[in-house]
Motif scaffolding. Structure first.
Motif, PDB file in Angstrom:
ATOM      1  N   ALA A  94      29.429  39.831  45.264  1.00 49.34           N
ATOM      2  CA  ALA A  94      30.740  39.320  45.643  1.00 49.34           C
ATOM      3  C   ALA A  94      31.102  38.059  44.862  1.00 49.34           C
ATOM      4  CB  ALA A  94      30.767  39.021  47.144  1.00 49.34           C
ATOM      5  N   TYR A  95      30.097  37.292  44.452  1.00 44.06           N
ATOM      6  CA  TYR A  95      30.377  36.049  43.733  1.00 44.06           C
ATOM      7  C   TYR A  95      30.914  36.336  42.330  1.00 44.06           C
ATOM      8  CZ  TYR A  95      29.816  31.407  41.728  1.00 44.06           C
ATOM      9  OH  TYR A  95      30.053  30.213  41.110  1.00 44.06           O
ATOM     10  N   THR A  96      30.227  37.188  41.572  1.00 43.13           N
ATOM     11  CA  THR A  96      30.724  37.540  40.241  1.00 43.13           C
ATOM     12  C   THR A  96      32.077  38.233  40.349  1.00 43.13           C
ATOM     13  OG1 THR A  96      28.534  37.673  39.213  1.00 43.13           O
ATOM     14  CG2 THR A  96      30.283  38.969  38.203  1.00 43.13           C
ATOM     15  N   ALA A  97      32.258  39.041  41.386  1.00 41.22           N
ATOM     16  CA  ALA A  97      33.550  39.705  41.575  1.00 41.22           C
ATOM     17  C   ALA A  97      34.666  38.676  41.749  1.00 41.22           C
ATOM     18  CB  ALA A  97      33.498  40.635  42.780  1.00 41.22           C
ATOM     19  N   SER A  98      34.378  37.578  42.459  1.00 42.30           N
ATOM     20  CA  SER A  98      35.396  36.540  42.650  1.00 42.30           C
ATOM     21  C   SER A  98      35.710  35.841  41.333  1.00 42.30           C
ATOM     22  CB  SER A  98      34.926  35.522  43.700  1.00 42.30           C
ATOM     23  OG  SER A  98      33.890  34.678  43.210  1.00 42.30           O
ATOM     24  N   GLN A  99      34.697  35.646  40.497  1.00 43.97           N
ATOM     25  CA  GLN A  99      34.925  35.049  39.179  1.00 43.97           C
ATOM     26  C   GLN A  99      35.718  35.995  38.279  1.00 43.97           C
ATOM     27  OE1 GLN A  99      30.756  34.309  38.269  1.00 43.97           O
ATOM     28  NE2 GLN A  99      31.079  32.106  38.480  1.00 43.97           N
ATOM     29  N   GLN A 100      35.398  37.274  38.372  1.00 43.29           N
ATOM     30  CA  GLN A 100      36.098  38.266  37.561  1.00 43.29           C
ATOM     31  C   GLN A 100      37.599  38.231  37.853  1.00 43.29           C
ATOM     32  OE1 GLN A 100      34.319  40.410  35.355  1.00 43.29           O
ATOM     33  NE2 GLN A 100      36.337  40.938  34.544  1.00 43.29           N
ATOM     34  N   LYS A 101      37.941  38.189  39.139  1.00 42.02           N
ATOM     35  CA  LYS A 101      39.346  38.224  39.530  1.00 42.02           C
ATOM     36  C   LYS A 101      40.058  36.902  39.270  1.00 42.02           C
ATOM     37  CE  LYS A 101      38.362  41.636  43.140  1.00 42.02           C
ATOM     38  NZ  LYS A 101      38.199  41.863  44.605  1.00 42.02           N
ATOM     39  N   ALA A 102      39.359  35.793  39.505  1.00 39.67           N
ATOM     40  CA  ALA A 102      40.011  34.485  39.395  1.00 39.67           C
ATOM     41  C   ALA A 102      40.005  33.930  37.978  1.00 39.67           C
ATOM     42  CB  ALA A 102      39.328  33.484  40.326  1.00 39.67           C
ATOM     43  N   TYR A 103      38.956  34.218  37.203  1.00 34.16           N
ATOM     44  CA  TYR A 103      38.798  33.612  35.878  1.00 34.16           C
ATOM     45  C   TYR A 103      38.879  34.635  34.747  1.00 34.16           C
ATOM     46  CZ  TYR A 103      36.212  30.170  38.805  1.00 34.16           C
ATOM     47  OH  TYR A 103      35.810  29.302  39.766  1.00 34.16           O
ATOM     48  N   HIS A 104      37.951  35.598  34.791  1.00 29.05           N
ATOM     49  CA  HIS A 104      37.756  36.471  33.629  1.00 29.05           C
ATOM     50  C   HIS A 104      38.972  37.341  33.328  1.00 29.05           C
ATOM     51  CE1 HIS A 104      33.836  34.963  34.159  1.00 29.05           C
ATOM     52  NE2 HIS A 104      33.213  36.030  34.632  1.00 29.05           N
ATOM     53  N   ASP A 105      39.452  38.070  34.329  1.00 26.73           N
ATOM     54  CA  ASP A 105      40.575  38.986  34.090  1.00 26.73           C
ATOM     55  C   ASP A 105      41.828  38.251  33.618  1.00 26.73           C
ATOM     56  OD1 ASP A 105      39.027  41.173  34.682  1.00 26.73           O
ATOM     57  OD2 ASP A 105      39.775  41.409  36.740  1.00 26.73           O
ATOM     58  N   PRO A 106      42.230  37.152  34.268  1.00 29.72           N
ATOM     59  CA  PRO A 106      43.416  36.442  33.779  1.00 29.72           C
ATOM     60  C   PRO A 106      43.232  35.905  32.356  1.00 29.72           C
ATOM     61  CG  PRO A 106      42.902  35.748  36.013  1.00 29.72           C
ATOM     62  CD  PRO A 106      41.746  36.573  35.546  1.00 29.72           C
ATOM     63  N   TYR A 107      42.011  35.440  32.053  1.00 31.53           N
ATOM     64  CA  TYR A 107      41.787  34.893  30.711  1.00 31.53           C
ATOM     65  C   TYR A 107      41.853  35.989  29.657  1.00 31.53           C
ATOM     66  CZ  TYR A 107      39.932  32.045  26.939  1.00 31.53           C
ATOM     67  OH  TYR A 107      39.798  31.373  25.764  1.00 31.53           O
ATOM     68  N   MET A 108      41.243  37.122  29.920  1.00 34.43           N
ATOM     69  CA  MET A 108      41.278  38.215  28.951  1.00 34.43           C
ATOM     70  C   MET A 108      42.693  38.768  28.792  1.00 34.43           C
ATOM     71  SD  MET A 108      37.672  40.316  29.406  1.00 34.43           S
ATOM     72  CE  MET A 108      37.767  40.537  31.191  1.00 34.43           C
ATOM     73  N   ALA A 109      43.495  38.716  29.861  1.00 33.53           N
ATOM     74  CA  ALA A 109      44.883  39.161  29.756  1.00 33.53           C
ATOM     75  C   ALA A 109      45.674  38.256  28.815  1.00 33.53           C
ATOM     76  CB  ALA A 109      45.533  39.181  31.140  1.00 33.53           C
ATOM     77  N   GLU A 110      45.368  36.952  28.844  1.00 37.46           N
ATOM     78  CA  GLU A 110      46.051  36.004  27.967  1.00 37.46           C
ATOM     79  C   GLU A 110      45.440  35.971  26.579  1.00 37.46           C
ATOM     80  OE1 GLU A 110      46.448  32.072  29.503  1.00 37.46           O
ATOM     81  OE2 GLU A 110      47.286  32.714  31.424  1.00 37.46           O
TER      82      GLU A 110
END
Length: 367
Positions: A34-50
């Motif tokens: 659940a912790y990595t999942a929270s990072q994926q949604k809050a940090y990783h996905d938005p950054y890769m989208a930009e």
């Protein structure tokens, strides 16, 4: 024409080469679940989208992060780009020269009102060991969860109850390391919370802590990854388990497991990022780090897991769970109702004593 064609081909090669150079894979090491999942949604996905030329690859090796990082740096074969690490391990890694130093105000985003990063992260968290090598993300706690159907009548409510197999029978799950367990053992044995590290700093205090752990040792299942204790509880393999508060929140609120929280003497700690010395992608890592640790991103993580953001400016932005729609503030370890008894984890003390107590703990386990 040959010259023209050759020049055009060369120019095309330069353009393609430049485009290829922009693409980068960043290996980010964290804790999984659940912790990595929270990072994926809050940090990783938005950054890769930009930044479509950046691909973030998750590696769930953080539980062995310090040892593996040491091996990589010492061998000169650094394959990790960013590592999620607890503060005490970060101090050790910094002292050993395994991670890069950080200039907070040059490398991290200021708060929306212009407050520099060095003043916006919680006081003392950027420099827990005296040198800037660590960028905190969250304040979390290691606490206890228990199955609500495991006991008839009275439910466990104190650390002493965790060690009381007669009143509250059943197997326990504890993390396979001395940190936390030794402190709880002393509190369960009657030591006041504000004297734990003073007592633990003596040979007699260490003996006393291990003697208390002896009383439940035969009933303990040892865990090494954060996803394990909630699963052990859900499967009914244990009645009580130490766990990260965010993992317990996920099991209770998201998965509707028959589990309740036991907040007594939860251990407050910091978790954050370190940059391995020798990463080949340092510039790309720094760009990502500025994004992932800004005010909004740290507040966004709290939409997915009940950990408190480590910036003052992020706190007021914590709102409702992204999927459940529930207010997240009451589920934070810092909530007043949950924080009646808190053990502030002394990461500097543990950085000084970790090696010797790890050795003692492993020898004790082997008996």
């Amino acid at each position: 024409m040959r010259l023209l064609f050759g020049s055009s081909a060369l120019a095309m090669g330069v353009v393609l080469g430049a485009g290829t150079a922009l693409a980068v894979d960043l290996t980010v090491v964290s804790w999984g679940g659940a912790y990595t999942a929270s990072q994926q949604k809050a940090y990783h996905d938005p950054y890769m989208a930009e930044n479509p030329d950046v691909k973030i690859i998750n590696d769930d090796s953080a539980a062995e992060g310090l040892a593996k990082l040491r091996a990589q740096v010492e061998s000169g074969n650094v394959t990790w780009d960013l590592v999620d690490m607890v503060a005490s391990d970060a101090i050790t890694a910094c002292d050993e020269g395994l991670i890069e130093e950080i200039d907070p105000d040059a490398m991290l985003a200021a708060a929306p009102d212009g407050t520099p990063a060095s003043k916006d992260f919680f006081a003392g968290t950027l420099t827990p060991g005296g040198t800037n090598c660590f960028v905190p993300q969250i304040v979390y706690s290691t606490t206890f969860g228990y199955r609500t159907d495991a006991f008839e009548g009275e439910q466990p409510s104190t650390i002493a109850d965790v060690f009381d197999l007669e009143k509250f029978p059943g197997r326990r799950a504890l993390e396979k390391k001395p940190i936390g367990n030794l402190e709880w053992a002393l509190i369960a044995d009657g030591v006041s919370g504000d004297q734990v590290y003073e007592v633990l700093g003596t040979p007699e205090g260490v003996d006393r802590a291990f003697a208390k752990l002896d009383t439940i040792k035969d009933s303990v299942v040892w865990w090494t990854k954060g996803a394990q204790p909630p699963q052990l509880l859900a499967d009914g393999e244990v009645a009580i388990a130490s766990a990260y508060n965010g993992r317990l929140f996920s099991a209770i609120a998201e998965k509707n497991q028959p589990i309740a929280m036991l907040w007594d003497w939860q251990v407050f700690d910091l978790d954050g990022w370190v940059i391995p010395k020798g990463t080949p992608n340092k510039d790309a890592v720094l760009k990502y780090l500025m994004f992932a640790t800004d005010t909004q991103r740290l507040a966004d993580q709290a939409k997915f897991i009940s950990y408190g953001p480590a910036r003052y400016s992020s706190g007021p932005l914590v709102g409702k769970h992204a999927d459940l729609g529930i207010d997240m503030k009451p589920h934070m370890p810092t909530n007043e109702a949950n924080a009646k008894t808190i053990l502030n984890f002394d990461y500097v003390w543990w950085a000084d004593h970790r090696a010797e107590l790890d050795e003692r703990f492993n020898a004790w386990l082997a008996k």
